[in-house]
Each structure stands twice: as structure tokens, then as C-alpha cells.
Design an enzyme around this catalytic site. Structure first.
Site, short mmCIF file in Angstrom:
data_model
loop_
_atom_site.label_atom_id
_atom_site.label_comp_id
_atom_site.label_asym_id
_atom_site.label_seq_id
_atom_site.Cartn_x
_atom_site.Cartn_y
_atom_site.Cartn_z
N THR A 192 -17.25 92.77 5.63
CA THR A 192 -17.41 92.91 7.08
C THR A 192 -18.71 93.60 7.42
O THR A 192 -19.41 93.22 8.38
CB THR A 192 -16.22 93.71 7.66
OG1 THR A 192 -15.00 93.03 7.35
CG2 THR A 192 -16.35 93.86 9.16
N ASP A 220 -8.86 100.44 -0.75
CA ASP A 220 -9.13 100.63 -2.18
C ASP A 220 -10.15 101.72 -2.45
O ASP A 220 -10.37 102.09 -3.60
CB ASP A 220 -9.64 99.34 -2.81
CG ASP A 220 -8.58 98.25 -2.86
OD1 ASP A 220 -7.40 98.56 -2.60
OD2 ASP A 220 -8.94 97.10 -3.13
N GLU A 319 -3.74 96.26 -9.05
CA GLU A 319 -3.61 94.80 -8.96
C GLU A 319 -4.72 94.04 -9.70
O GLU A 319 -4.52 92.92 -10.14
CB GLU A 319 -3.60 94.35 -7.50
CG GLU A 319 -4.87 94.69 -6.73
CD GLU A 319 -4.80 94.28 -5.27
OE1 GLU A 319 -4.28 93.20 -4.99
OE2 GLU A 319 -5.29 95.05 -4.42
N MET A 373 3.97 97.36 2.19
CA MET A 373 4.60 98.52 2.84
C MET A 373 3.56 99.62 3.05
O MET A 373 3.56 100.31 4.07
CB MET A 373 5.76 99.02 2.00
CG MET A 373 6.92 98.06 1.90
SD MET A 373 8.20 98.67 0.79
CE MET A 373 8.73 100.12 1.66
N ILE A 374 2.68 99.80 2.07
CA ILE A 374 1.66 100.84 2.16
C ILE A 374 0.60 100.48 3.19
O ILE A 374 0.20 101.29 4.02
CB ILE A 374 1.00 101.07 0.78
CG1 ILE A 374 2.02 101.68 -0.19
CG2 ILE A 374 -0.23 101.97 0.91
CD1 ILE A 374 1.51 101.83 -1.61
#
EC number: 2.7.1.11
Length: 484
Positions: A192, A220, A319, A373-374
Site C-alpha cells: 500500500t 506481521d 504461517e 480471530m486475531i
């Protein structure tokens, strides 16, 4: 999407190796701009603050740990209100856009930009761009007032909506020009911010009096230079709930193993800090630290050893970890990020298959993926404060005529950072650094470093464990770019 040109690089050199990597200003390409007294002078709440206005020569060092004979090094312009502004309050027409994935604190940043423009500078024309970059030319806008945004910080997500991709520089700048917008606040990650840099370049080519300010967003924490990104504290805190659940499940079963997958596509900061905060994690796997499964010193050997000694185990995996071990496809999302396979499911299956071969060691494995959820929760108290500082700093900078910058915390001080520094590389955990060593000492896991890894570069960043905090802003840890 192109790269920002070298014209953006404003560098000022001083004595004793002092280097200021400055940000662009409207006066760089528009001559004879009028200035106005800062409206904050007439607001009682601010007039009582001694030296509230930031001196034009104030700068913040990128590195705070130095030796007596080393140069002063790179500095950034200090954020804050200036004595003079380059916009009259009634002429400002601002807009705010959010892009990329969700992150705790997005609504807080939106709220504080609107409140800062209105309460501090008397600006009452603020538009919200609906649905990311493409919202400039493909969707309706939302009128933002202090009343509209008053309670949005209590909700997760973004009231403006968000999306990946959709960047068409010409259409975006045409829309900005047609609507009469002269301040653009862009909230998003490195992709962005690259888009924001290109938008700024086109605005400069057209000679428009439009300030472009970026606010870095990445859960992150993988944006360079800044101490940390907003939402990171909240993510680490919320991750504790998943880790605790995995620990309870593992502890309650014979040879129980709890596997938790956390966010971290390229950088393992959330996994590392969640592990250090939890104290219940036995092994943390991150993208920066390759690991292997079979053989001496491998993951399976460590799992067997831990189960034998403790009877249970908790594994946290980012991840992006271990993707080189999977059959990955070269596919990308709309933001250009590589599509990853679910390493949590993969590692869980591999562990089950390994112990199925060893009939004498039955295991009970539970896999938890709390990612969405986070991402979707509201920001915590620490991040709310940080979001407020970022938003106010961005508004102060735009009103003072600065443009083409990102607002960010560097060594505990709010600064204006040129776009090219924010987008030049990704911030990653350095596994030859002290912070990763602290994690290894906490978990006692193998480092998985073999002879092939001996050539890993030393960390080129300087640790600053204790940054003196004199003005009440959040402290930062320059070693890891993370929370206090």
C-alpha cells in the site's frame, strides 16, 4: 506499479557524519505557497504546553547505540505540529483510505485522524474512501465526522472497508483532483505504501497542492525502520489465548501435542513474541529459521525428547515457516503476496504420521488456527495509544506541508519517514541476533542451524534495549522493532 523516483530522496548532510533523510514538502514543487499561523495557538488545551511546537531542525536518529568514534548516522525528521501551516482550515478537504488485510487498530486510526483534523485544526470536510484503492474510482465515499467515528475504535475491522489490489494511479489521482481533495491519508502495509509513493509522484508531476501521508499497517510487524506497527501488541496478546488453549489440551492428554499457527508470512515476530510472552511454548518455528523433520537435531527428535520428559508439548508455527518443505505453487494474491499452503495442517499431519510408525508412542494432537480471530478484534490499550500518536503525527505533518511520507515510531519518537525507506525491504527476525537467542534459551529448542547456515549474515541493526523516554511516547525496541 512503478517504483518511486530518486527525486524523492531529500538528503541533508551535516557535521560529524550527520545524515538527515528528509521527506518531501509542497514547497519543493509549488512556489510562493502562503502560510498561516497554526490554529493550535488559539486552543487553550495546547497553549499551556511549553514548547508544544516542534523545531524545524529536530530530528530522530535511526540508531541510538553508537560508539564514541562513530558518525552520528541517519536521522529522520521529528513529527509534530509546526508554528506555521500550509493549509487554511476551511480549505482542507481530506480523505482516508484503508487497504490490504485487516489489523487491530484500523478504526482507531481512522477515528483519530478525523478527530485530530476537526478538534485541532478546525477541518470539517473529511471523506472515507470505500473499499481500498479501487474505491477512489469505483465506489461511493463516506462522509466522516467526529460523531460518525466516535465509537468505532471499539469495533474490529474498518468501517471504510478494505481490499487488495485495485491500484490505478491515473484514475486515483484523477479522482483526487476532481473531488478537490488536498490531503490524502493512506493506511496500509508495504504494498500500500508503494502505491502511496506512486500516487505522490503523479500528484507532484501535476503540480497539485495535495499532501500524501501514509500510516504503516501490518500485523506481521514486517515494515522496516519503525519500532513496531500498530496492532502488533494486540496480536501478541490475543495469541496468548490460543496458546493457552493448546497448552490445556496438550497437558490434559497422554503425550498431548498442541500446535498453534500464527500470522507471519515472511517475518516471525508475532510467533517469537507470543512464545516469549507465553512461557508454555516448547518450540517456535518461523520463516527466518529453516528447520528439518528427520534425523539428529531434527524436529521429530526434539518432540520425542520433550514428550518423554514432560508428557506434553506446545508448538507455535508462523504461517510462512517451512514453506520450502511443502509443494508450494507460484500463485499470488491481488497484493502480489505468494499464496501459502497451510503449514499448520501440514506439520500436524507429518507429526501424526511419524508417531503412527512408532506404535509404542500414542499421541493426541490438537491444531488451532486463530488467525482471523486475531485480525478481527479491536486494538488493546497500548495499540490505541500508539494509533492516536500515529494519526495525530500524520495530521500535523500534512498540515505543515510535508508530503510523500509515512508516520512512524523510531526509537520511541514519532517521525516522518520517506516512502522509499518504508518500502525498500521487509523487516525480519535475525536468527543470529540476541532476541532469537533469548527465545532459544526460553524454550530450549534446537536452533536447527547446521554447517550450511554458518554464513548467515550478522545483524546490521543495533540493539537498543532501553530507550530513554522523555516525552511520554511509547518506547521502542530497535533491535527487533517491537513492543516495549
Amino acid at each position: 506499479m512503478g517504483s518511486p523516483s530518486n527525486q524523492q530522496m531529500k538528503v541533508v548532510n551535516g557535521e560529524y557524519g550527520y545524515v538527515l533523510q528528509d521527506v518531501p514538502h509542497l514547497t519543493d514543487y509549488i512556489q510562493d505557497l502562503p502560510t498561516y499561523p497554526n490554529p493550535l495557538r488559539s486552543i487553550p488545551a495546547y497553549s499551556v504546553v511549553k514548547q508544544y511546537f516542534v523545531d524545524m531542525d529536530d530530528s530522530v536518529p535511526e540508531k541510538v547505540v553508537v560508539h564514541k568514534d562513530t558518525p552520528r548516522g541517519v536521522h529522520f525528521r521529528r513529527a509534530g505540529p509546526r508554528q506555521k501551516v500550509y493549509f487554511a482550515s476551511d480549505e482542507v478537504h481530506a480523505c482516508i483510505v484503508t487497504c490490504g488485510g485487516l489489523c487491530p487498530g484500523l478504526n482507531t486510526v481512522i477515528r483519530e485522524i478525523v478527530h485530530s483534523l476537526d478538534y485541532m485544526y478546525g477541518v470539517n470536510k473529511v471523506l472515507g474512501i470505500d473499499g481500498g484503492y479501487r474505491g477512489f474510482y469505483a465506489k461511493n465515499t463516506i462522509t466522516l465526522t467526529p460523531k460518525v467515528v466516535n465509537d468505532i475504535h471499539k469495533r474490529g475491522g474498518t468501517i471504510l472497508g478494505t481490499s487488495r489490489g485495485g491500484h490505478d494511479t491515473m484514475k486515483i489521482v484523477d479522482s483526487i483532483q476532481d473531488r478537490g481533495i488536498n490531503q490524502v491519508y493512506i493506511i496500509g502495509g508495504d504494498g500500500t505504501q508503494k502505491g502511496a509513493a506512486v500516487i505522490f509522484e503523479e500528484i507532484r508531476k501535476r503540480g497539485l497542492k495535495v499532501a500524501v501521508a501514509g500510516i504503516p499497517k501490518t500485523i506481521d510487524n514486517d515494515i522496516p525502520v519503525i519500532d513496531r506497527s500498530f496492532g502488533f501488541d494486540t496480536a501478541v496478546e490475543e495469541a496468548q489465548r490460543a496458546i493457552n488453549a493448546a497448552h490445556v489440551e496438550a497437558e490434559s492428554a497422554e503425550n498431548g501435542i498442541g500446535v498453534v499457527k500464527l500470522m507471519g508470512r515472511y517475518s516471525g515476530f508475532i510467533a517469537m513474541y507470543a512464545t516469549l510472552a507465553s512461557r508454555d511454548v516448547d518450540c517456535c518455528l518461523i520463516p527466518e529459521s529453516p528447520f528439518y523433520l528427520e534425523g539428529k537435531g531434527g524436529l521429530f527428535e526434539y518432540i520425542e525428547k520433550t514428550l518423554k520428559e514432560n508428557g506434553h508439548m506446545v508448538i507455535v508455527i508462523a504461517e510462512g515457516a517451512g514453506q520450502e518443505l511443502l509443494d508450494t505453487k507460484n500463485e499470488q494474491d491481488a497484493s502480489g503476496n505468494k499464496l501459502l499452503q497451510d503449514v499448520g495442517l501440514w506439520i500436524s499431519q507429518k507429526i501424526k504420521e511419524h508417531f503412527a510408525k512408532k506404535n509404542k508412542i500414542p499421541i493426541t494432537l490438537k491444531y488451532i488456527d486463530p488467525t482471523y480471530m486475531i485480525r478481527a478484534i479491536p486494538s488493546n490499550a497500548s495499540d490505541n495509544v500508539y494509533c492516536t500518536l500515529l494519526a495525530q503525527s500524520a495530521v500535523h505533518g500534512a498540515m505543515a506541508g510535508f508530503t510523500g511520507f509515512t508516520s512512524g515510531l523510531v526509537n520511541g519518537r514519532q517521525t516522518y519517514i520517506p516512502f522509499y525507506r518504508i518500502t525498500e525491504k521487509q523487516h525480519k527476525v535475525v536468527i543470529t541476533d540476541r532476541m532469537w537467542a533469548r527465545l532459544l534459551a526460553s524454550t530450549n529448542q534446537p536452533s536447527f542451524l547446521g554447517s550450511k547456515d554458518d554464513g548467515v549474515e550478522d545483524n546490521d541493526e543495533v540493539e537498543a534495549d532501553e530507550v530513554e523516554n522523555k516525552d511520554g511516547e511509547n518506547q521502542g525496541n530497535k533491535e527487533t522493532g517491537t513492543m516495549k
